[in-house]
Design a protein around this motif. Structure first.
Motif, PDB file in Angstrom:
ATOM      1  N   UNK A   1       0.831  -1.200   0.000  1.00 39.92           N
ATOM      2  CA  UNK A   1       0.000   0.000   0.000  1.00 39.92           C
ATOM      3  C   UNK A   1       0.868   1.254   0.000  1.00 39.92           C
ATOM      4  N   UNK A   2       0.515   2.199  -0.863  1.00 43.46           N
ATOM      5  CA  UNK A   2       1.136   3.523  -0.875  1.00 43.46           C
ATOM      6  C   UNK A   2       0.162   4.497  -0.235  1.00 43.46           C
ATOM      7  N   UNK A   3       0.664   5.321   0.694  1.00 38.86           N
ATOM      8  CA  UNK A   3      -0.168   6.292   1.384  1.00 38.86           C
ATOM      9  C   UNK A   3       0.419   7.684   1.201  1.00 38.86           C
ATOM     10  N   UNK A   4      -0.450   8.668   1.025  1.00 45.65           N
ATOM     11  CA  UNK A   4       0.010  10.044   0.855  1.00 45.65           C
ATOM     12  C   UNK A   4      -0.929  11.000   1.571  1.00 45.65           C
ATOM     13  N   UNK A   5      -0.365  12.072   2.128  1.00 49.26           N
ATOM     14  CA  UNK A   5      -1.170  13.132   2.745  1.00 49.26           C
ATOM     15  C   UNK A   5      -0.919  14.425   1.999  1.00 49.26           C
ATOM     16  N   UNK A   6      -1.839  15.379   2.189  1.00 50.95           N
ATOM     17  CA  UNK A   6      -1.746  16.614   1.412  1.00 50.95           C
ATOM     18  C   UNK A   6      -2.367  17.779   2.165  1.00 50.95           C
ATOM     19  N   UNK A   7      -1.976  18.967   1.728  1.00 49.96           N
ATOM     20  CA  UNK A   7      -2.595  20.179   2.251  1.00 49.96           C
ATOM     21  C   UNK A   7      -4.044  20.310   1.792  1.00 49.96           C
ATOM     22  N   UNK A   8      -4.476  19.448   0.881  1.00 56.58           N
ATOM     23  CA  UNK A   8      -5.880  19.477   0.475  1.00 56.58           C
ATOM     24  C   UNK A   8      -6.798  18.810   1.500  1.00 56.58           C
ATOM     25  N   UNK A   9      -6.215  18.367   2.635  1.00 54.30           N
ATOM     26  CA  UNK A   9      -7.015  17.801   3.711  1.00 54.30           C
ATOM     27  C   UNK A   9      -7.380  16.342   3.509  1.00 54.30           C
ATOM     28  N   UNK A  10      -6.540  15.599   2.784  1.00 55.80           N
ATOM     29  CA  UNK A  10      -6.846  14.197   2.526  1.00 55.80           C
ATOM     30  C   UNK A  10      -5.621  13.307   2.736  1.00 55.80           C
ATOM     31  N   UNK A  11      -5.885  12.092   3.188  1.00 59.69           N
ATOM     32  CA  UNK A  11      -4.903  11.010   3.167  1.00 59.69           C
ATOM     33  C   UNK A  11      -5.466   9.950   2.233  1.00 59.69           C
ATOM     34  N   UNK A  12      -4.707   9.591   1.226  1.00 57.73           N
ATOM     35  CA  UNK A  12      -5.159   8.623   0.230  1.00 57.73           C
ATOM     36  C   UNK A  12      -4.296   7.373   0.293  1.00 57.73           C
ATOM     37  N   UNK A  13      -4.925   6.224   0.059  1.00 59.11           N
ATOM     38  CA  UNK A  13      -4.213   4.944   0.082  1.00 59.11           C
ATOM     39  C   UNK A  13      -4.478   4.215  -1.229  1.00 59.11           C
ATOM     40  N   UNK A  14      -3.395   3.761  -1.860  1.00 63.99           N
ATOM     41  CA  UNK A  14      -3.480   2.974  -3.093  1.00 63.99           C
ATOM     42  C   UNK A  14      -2.996   1.560  -2.844  1.00 63.99           C
ATOM     43  N   UNK A  15      -3.631   0.593  -3.462  1.00 65.36           N
ATOM     44  CA  UNK A  15      -3.152  -0.778  -3.498  1.00 65.36           C
ATOM     45  C   UNK A  15      -2.256  -0.899  -4.722  1.00 65.36           C
ATOM     46  N   UNK A  16      -0.955  -1.054  -4.502  1.00 64.35           N
ATOM     47  CA  UNK A  16       0.004  -1.051  -5.605  1.00 64.35           C
ATOM     48  C   UNK A  16      -0.106  -2.289  -6.485  1.00 64.35           C
ATOM     49  N   UNK A  17      -0.858  -3.267  -6.055  1.00 61.71           N
ATOM     50  CA  UNK A  17      -1.063  -4.454  -6.884  1.00 61.71           C
ATOM     51  C   UNK A  17      -2.112  -4.208  -7.951  1.00 61.71           C
ATOM     52  N   UNK A  18      -2.842  -3.098  -7.824  1.00 61.88           N
ATOM     53  CA  UNK A  18      -3.869  -2.758  -8.797  1.00 61.88           C
ATOM     54  C   UNK A  18      -3.409  -1.601  -9.666  1.00 61.88           C
TER      55      UNK A  18
END
Length: 220
Positions: free
Chosen positions: A81-98
């Motif tokens: 899983x790749x996770x990222x946070x931002x000043x846009x007020x979100x934390x997003x998680x991607x499944x790198x297998x997809x």
């Protein structure tokens, strides 16, 4: 005791040369904010609000993810899983297998998120926010199993931007926070409220830009 000038001291490390290199982004005006190691290679966040994924020894990204509408403040990888946070007020998680460019989960805040981490047992996602217009700097908590808003908020421990969040790798209920208010705080989420959860406070006397656990058992 005689002193050896640094220029005459033998090198402790071999001379290293880049095997290959390539510019990141387009137009030559892209800045790298963060680069982290992954099981497959590396992940790099840039000033174009993108995250580039590289394979080992590759100079061209094998995948580029663009989701956030503002600066990507932190990236982390946990297994696939790749996770990222931002000043846009979100934390997003991607499944790198997809192959999908859309995140599998998105956690939202009303404030810019500057830092975050996932507990060792993946039971809680912790994020630190920027000081908002109401002069509140928050530590927010999400249930990683369900996208949406925070399920709990601490807002009394810091008085300025929460720049660092680190979950203890050996104690799933413990985490560390750092802030531009100069405070370093440790918490125990086994306690029911913020006052009881706050275990230790150290005033560094300067803005905290980096902090973390160390020691064989992450005891410091």
């Amino acid at each position: 005791m005689s002193r050896i000038p640094v220029t005459q001291a033998p090198s402790l490390l071999p001379v290293l040369y880049p095997a290959a290199s390539a510019p990141v982004g387009r137009g030559g005006n892209t800045y790298i904010y963060e680069a982290i190691h992954t099981a497959r290679g590396a992940a790099v966040s840039t000033s174009t609000q993108e995250v580039h994924l590289y394979e080992h020894f590759g100079v061209q990204p094998v995948r580029t993810i663009k989701y956030h509408s503002d600066k990507v403040t932190q990236i982390r990888v946990r297994e696939e899983s790749l996770m990222s946070s931002s000043r846009d007020g979100q934390i997003a998680i991607w499944d790198l297998r997809q192959a999908s460019s859309a995140p599998s989960l998105v956690f939202k805040s009303d404030d810019a998120i500057l830092s975050f981490d996932l507990s060792a047992d993946s039971s809680v996602l912790v994020g630190g926010t920027q000081l908002n217009s109401d002069y509140a700097a928050k530590i927010q908590f999400w249930d990683p199993r369900a996208a949406g808003g925070p399920v709990k908020v601490f807002e009394d421990s810091h008085s300025d931007d929460v720049t660092q969040i680190h979950c203890n790798p050996n104690a799933p209920k413990q985490f560390l926070s750092g802030s531009t208010d100069g405070l370093l705080c440790t918490f125990d989420l086994a306690q029911p409220d913020e006052d009881d959860a706050l275990q230790f406070v150290a005033n560094t006397g300067a803005s905290v830009s980096q902090c973390g656990y160390f020691g064989p058992d992450a005891q410091f």
